[in-house]
Write an enzyme that holds these catalytic residues in place. Structure first.
Site, PDB file in Angstrom:
ATOM      1  N   CYS A   1     -73.485 -64.776  52.211  1.00 30.97           N
ATOM      2  CA  CYS A   1     -74.448 -65.776  52.684  1.00 30.97           C
ATOM      3  C   CYS A   1     -74.273 -66.053  54.188  1.00 30.97           C
ATOM      4  CB  CYS A   1     -74.355 -67.049  51.838  1.00 30.97           C
ATOM      5  SG  CYS A   1     -75.838 -68.054  51.993  1.00 30.97           S
TER       6      CYS A   1
ATOM      7  N   HIS B   1     -75.066 -65.065  46.572  1.00 29.09           N
ATOM      8  CA  HIS B   1     -73.764 -65.653  46.244  1.00 29.09           C
ATOM      9  C   HIS B   1     -73.153 -65.007  44.991  1.00 29.09           C
ATOM     10  CE1 HIS B   1     -73.104 -68.951  49.092  1.00 29.09           C
ATOM     11  NE2 HIS B   1     -74.422 -69.127  49.098  1.00 29.09           N
TER      12      HIS B   1
ATOM     13  N   GLU C   1     -70.148 -64.766  44.109  1.00 29.34           N
ATOM     14  CA  GLU C   1     -69.002 -65.527  43.550  1.00 29.34           C
ATOM     15  C   GLU C   1     -69.466 -66.523  42.489  1.00 29.34           C
ATOM     16  OE1 GLU C   1     -70.482 -66.264  46.290  1.00 29.34           O
ATOM     17  OE2 GLU C   1     -70.559 -68.441  46.474  1.00 29.34           O
TER      18      GLU C   1
END
Ligand code: MN
Length: 235
Positions: free
Chosen positions: A110, A212, A214
């Site tokens: 990001c 994202h 994660e």
């Protein structure tokens, strides 16, 4: 096990105890589950300290956060720009350059892809409202671990090799995007509206994604591969 340095975010400073350095748990969990040892790096060090921090780690993860100061890519601030933290920008640009110099792998997520692009000479749109033409929803209203838009992966890129398929579904939480790609980098993924969602350097040691992973990796084994790439390359 490879040590992955994670430069910390800087809080807004509006908290009672003043400014804080922090990393969201999701990034730590993603590194651990891919077999790496995460180490949080505070930005409050000088150039010599940065070099010493970078010698301690085998790879680098640049995480999400506030906007990059447009002065760093030669623009005045426009109305859509969010908060900027020039100290964090300077620190992350320095560690990104040190990682490149030392040939250590770097994954930018990001804000991280945007920092990488600016560090190596690229430019950003300060806000999606400046992008010419119709766009998809890039700040999704659904849950953070739910996928939103598709990203089409370019053939013969590191990103395409990592995923082994033409398209991936990703989440999307960004209001800035890459305008001009840094010299020495190539685009490896876009949404159907033409927005750049991934870049990598030609040596395939630096990889950035605009989404994202994660937040997705717990439920989506495919997204774990990005962290596995970082740790395998660092090992
Ligand atoms: Mn997006």
């Amino acid at each position: 096990m490879p040590i992955i340095g994670i430069p910390a975010s800087i809080s807004t400073g509006r908290e009672v105890a003043g400014e804080r350095f922090f990393v969201s748990e999701n990034y730590i969990a993603a590194i651990v589950s891919a077999g790496g040892v995460p180490v949080i790096l505070p930005p409050a060090v000088d150039f010599g300290g940065i070099m010493q921090q970078m010698r301690m780690v085998h790879g680098l993860l640049l995480i999400g956060g506030y906007d990059v100061d447009p002065a760093l890519y030669g623009q005045e601030p426009l109305p859509g720009l969010g908060p900027v933290f020039p100290d964090r920008d300077a620190y992350e640009i320095a560690v990104a350059c040190a990682a490149a110099h030392q040939g250590k792998p770097l994954l930018g997520i990001c804000r991280g892809i945007q920092v990488v692009n600016v560090a190596f000479g690229g430019k950003l749109y300060q806000d999606l409202s400046q992008f010419p033409g119709p766009i998809l929803q890039h700040y999704q209203k659904g849950h953070r671990s739910a996928p939103g838009h598709n990203v089409e992966l370019r053939k013969e890129t590191l990103l395409r090799r990592i995923f082994g398929q033409e398209t991936v579904r990703t989440n999307s939480y960004h209001h800035q995007v890459i305008m001009d790609v840094a010299p020495g980098f190539v685009i490896n993924g876009r949404t159907s509206d033409g927005i750049i969602e991934g870049i990598e350097n030609k040596a395939a040691t630096i990889l950035g994604v605009q989404w994202h992973p994660e937040m997705l990796q717990k439920n989506d084994p495919l997204m774990r591969r990005l962290f596995s790439w970082l740790i395998d390359s660092a090992g």
